[in-house]
Design a protein around this motif. Structure first.
Motif, PDB file in Angstrom:
ATOM      1  N   GLY A  53      -5.774  11.704  -8.276  1.00  0.00           N
ATOM      2  CA  GLY A  53      -6.927  13.288  -8.310  1.00  0.00           C
ATOM      3  C   GLY A  53      -6.946  13.254  -9.797  1.00  0.00           C
ATOM      4  N   ILE A  54      -7.002  13.382 -10.907  1.00  0.00           N
ATOM      5  CA  ILE A  54      -7.621  12.989 -11.836  1.00  0.00           C
ATOM      6  C   ILE A  54      -8.090  11.908 -12.453  1.00  0.00           C
ATOM      7  CG2 ILE A  54      -8.193  14.724 -14.136  1.00  0.00           C
ATOM      8  CD1 ILE A  54      -6.231  16.858 -13.437  1.00  0.00           C
ATOM      9  N   GLY A  55      -9.524  11.261 -13.149  1.00  0.00           N
ATOM     10  CA  GLY A  55      -9.537  10.267 -13.626  1.00  0.00           C
ATOM     11  C   GLY A  55      -9.631   9.435 -12.371  1.00  0.00           C
ATOM     12  N   GLY A  56      -9.250   9.140 -11.088  1.00  0.00           N
ATOM     13  CA  GLY A  56      -9.222   7.950 -10.306  1.00  0.00           C
ATOM     14  C   GLY A  56      -8.720   6.817 -10.793  1.00  0.00           C
ATOM     15  N   LEU A  57      -7.259   6.835 -11.116  1.00  0.00           N
ATOM     16  CA  LEU A  57      -6.841   5.958 -11.706  1.00  0.00           C
ATOM     17  C   LEU A  57      -6.066   4.975 -10.128  1.00  0.00           C
ATOM     18  CD1 LEU A  57      -4.583   7.185 -14.870  1.00  0.00           C
ATOM     19  CD2 LEU A  57      -6.907   5.950 -14.648  1.00  0.00           C
ATOM     20  N   THR A  58      -6.453   3.841 -10.306  1.00  0.00           N
ATOM     21  CA  THR A  58      -6.046   2.916  -9.080  1.00  0.00           C
ATOM     22  C   THR A  58      -4.109   2.422  -9.231  1.00  0.00           C
ATOM     23  OG1 THR A  58      -7.010   1.265  -9.480  1.00  0.00           O
ATOM     24  CG2 THR A  58      -8.070   3.106  -8.057  1.00  0.00           C
ATOM     25  N   ASN A  59      -3.938   2.138  -8.235  1.00  0.00           N
ATOM     26  CA  ASN A  59      -2.582   1.446  -8.389  1.00  0.00           C
ATOM     27  C   ASN A  59      -2.188   1.044  -6.848  1.00  0.00           C
ATOM     28  OD1 ASN A  59       0.172   0.289  -8.345  1.00  0.00           O
ATOM     29  ND2 ASN A  59       1.131   2.279  -8.458  1.00  0.00           N
ATOM     30  N   TYR A  60      -2.148  -0.577  -7.044  1.00  0.00           N
ATOM     31  CA  TYR A  60      -2.013  -1.054  -5.941  1.00  0.00           C
ATOM     32  C   TYR A  60      -0.550  -2.121  -5.412  1.00  0.00           C
ATOM     33  CZ  TYR A  60      -7.432  -1.233  -6.214  1.00  0.00           C
ATOM     34  OH  TYR A  60      -8.076  -0.591  -5.808  1.00  0.00           O
ATOM     35  N   ALA A  61      -0.643  -2.447  -4.406  1.00  0.00           N
ATOM     36  CA  ALA A  61       0.861  -3.960  -4.562  1.00  0.00           C
ATOM     37  C   ALA A  61       0.619  -4.976  -5.129  1.00  0.00           C
ATOM     38  CB  ALA A  61       1.270  -2.465  -2.817  1.00  0.00           C
ATOM     39  N   ASP A  62       1.292  -5.446  -4.919  1.00  0.00           N
ATOM     40  CA  ASP A  62       1.268  -7.250  -5.457  1.00  0.00           C
ATOM     41  C   ASP A  62       0.223  -7.606  -4.937  1.00  0.00           C
ATOM     42  OD1 ASP A  62       3.834  -7.349  -7.667  1.00  0.00           O
ATOM     43  OD2 ASP A  62       1.742  -6.252  -8.125  1.00  0.00           O
ATOM     44  N   SER A  63       1.095  -7.414  -2.872  1.00  0.00           N
ATOM     45  CA  SER A  63       0.258  -8.314  -1.500  1.00  0.00           C
ATOM     46  C   SER A  63      -1.237  -8.076  -1.850  1.00  0.00           C
ATOM     47  CB  SER A  63       1.149  -8.162  -0.942  1.00  0.00           C
ATOM     48  OG  SER A  63       1.273  -6.452  -0.300  1.00  0.00           O
ATOM     49  N   VAL A  64      -1.798  -6.913  -2.619  1.00  0.00           N
ATOM     50  CA  VAL A  64      -3.027  -6.309  -1.432  1.00  0.00           C
ATOM     51  C   VAL A  64      -4.065  -6.949  -2.842  1.00  0.00           C
ATOM     52  CG1 VAL A  64      -2.562  -5.448  -0.343  1.00  0.00           C
ATOM     53  CG2 VAL A  64      -3.001  -3.919  -1.653  1.00  0.00           C
ATOM     54  N   LYS A  65      -3.344  -7.074  -4.701  1.00  0.00           N
ATOM     55  CA  LYS A  65      -4.110  -6.431  -5.458  1.00  0.00           C
ATOM     56  C   LYS A  65      -5.175  -7.841  -5.610  1.00  0.00           C
ATOM     57  CE  LYS A  65      -1.128  -4.762  -8.541  1.00  0.00           C
ATOM     58  NZ  LYS A  65       0.093  -5.035 -10.215  1.00  0.00           N
ATOM     59  N   GLY A  66      -6.506  -7.473  -5.263  1.00  0.00           N
ATOM     60  CA  GLY A  66      -7.764  -9.046  -6.016  1.00  0.00           C
ATOM     61  C   GLY A  66      -8.886  -9.009  -4.511  1.00  0.00           C
ATOM     62  N   ARG A  67      -7.558  -8.139  -3.497  1.00  0.00           N
ATOM     63  CA  ARG A  67      -7.926  -7.830  -2.657  1.00  0.00           C
ATOM     64  C   ARG A  67      -8.589  -6.149  -1.168  1.00  0.00           C
ATOM     65  NH1 ARG A  67      -5.053  -9.933   2.611  1.00  0.00           N
ATOM     66  NH2 ARG A  67      -3.034  -9.132   1.212  1.00  0.00           N
ATOM     67  N   PHE A  68      -7.508  -5.843  -1.840  1.00  0.00           N
ATOM     68  CA  PHE A  68      -8.285  -3.903  -1.444  1.00  0.00           C
ATOM     69  C   PHE A  68      -8.747  -3.585  -2.626  1.00  0.00           C
ATOM     70  CE2 PHE A  68      -5.156  -4.372   2.407  1.00  0.00           C
ATOM     71  CZ  PHE A  68      -5.269  -5.657   3.162  1.00  0.00           C
ATOM     72  N   THR A  69      -9.603  -2.234  -1.909  1.00  0.00           N
ATOM     73  CA  THR A  69     -10.244  -1.840  -3.270  1.00  0.00           C
ATOM     74  C   THR A  69      -9.410   0.227  -2.894  1.00  0.00           C
ATOM     75  OG1 THR A  69     -11.494  -3.432  -4.498  1.00  0.00           O
ATOM     76  CG2 THR A  69     -12.019  -1.006  -5.130  1.00  0.00           C
ATOM     77  N   ILE A  70      -9.085   1.002  -3.438  1.00  0.00           N
ATOM     78  CA  ILE A  70      -9.571   1.921  -2.733  1.00  0.00           C
ATOM     79  C   ILE A  70     -10.054   2.760  -3.479  1.00  0.00           C
ATOM     80  CG2 ILE A  70      -7.462   2.363  -4.604  1.00  0.00           C
ATOM     81  CD1 ILE A  70      -6.289   4.552  -2.436  1.00  0.00           C
ATOM     82  N   SER A  71     -10.964   3.558  -2.741  1.00  0.00           N
ATOM     83  CA  SER A  71     -12.113   4.529  -3.689  1.00  0.00           C
ATOM     84  C   SER A  71     -11.818   5.691  -2.551  1.00  0.00           C
ATOM     85  CB  SER A  71     -12.723   4.006  -3.532  1.00  0.00           C
ATOM     86  OG  SER A  71     -13.666   4.160  -2.269  1.00  0.00           O
ATOM     87  N   ARG A  72     -12.262   6.972  -3.519  1.00  0.00           N
ATOM     88  CA  ARG A  72     -12.363   8.256  -3.378  1.00  0.00           C
ATOM     89  C   ARG A  72     -13.636   9.169  -3.386  1.00  0.00           C
ATOM     90  NH1 ARG A  72      -7.828  11.561  -5.339  1.00  0.00           N
ATOM     91  NH2 ARG A  72      -8.226  13.065  -4.502  1.00  0.00           N
TER      92      ARG A  72
END
Length: 124
Positions: A53-72
């Motif tokens: 919520g604060i800072g917009g830090l992101t976290n990804y599963a290894d299976s999607v890193k480099g392919r998926f991007t989350i944003s808000r």
């Protein structure tokens, strides 16, 4: 209460792209952590990506890193999942979730609110 509605799912060929959206309404907060999870047929639901919520830090599963991007976009109360280089194993129902803890956590138990899901099918 927070209501979440996912959209953007569909059928795409392997190697293609899709962007999922999750629109939040009700007692929304920019402090909520937001996550995407998915469940493939016959499998348990699994973590895909999350954003704090604060800072917009992101976290990804290894299976999607480099392919998926989350944003808000807090002004629109919307979270996005941009998916590229899609593979057949990405086929699943994708769920959006919101958690008051505010972290980009991969743990389902830390999300209080869930959407109904949107189907993503990747054809090979």
């Amino acid at each position: 209460q927070v209501q979440l509605v996912e959209s953007g799912g569909g059928l795409v060929q392997a190697g293609g792209s899709l962007r999922l959206s999750c629109a939040a309404s009700g007692r929304t907060s920019s402090r909520h952590g937001m996550g995407w999870f998915r469940q493939a047929p016959g499998k348990e639901r699994e973590f895909v990506a999350a954003i704090s919520g604060i800072g917009g830090l992101t976290n990804y599963a290894d299976s999607v890193k480099g392919r998926f991007t989350i944003s808000r976009d807090n002004a629109k109360n919307t979270v996005y999942l941009q998916m590229s280089s899609l593979k057949s194993e990405d086929t699943a129902v994708y769920y959006c979730a919101a958690g008051a803890i505010g972290l980009a956590t991969p743990h389902e138990a830390e999300y209080e609110y869930w959407g109904q899901g949107t189907q993503v099918t990747v054809s090979s």
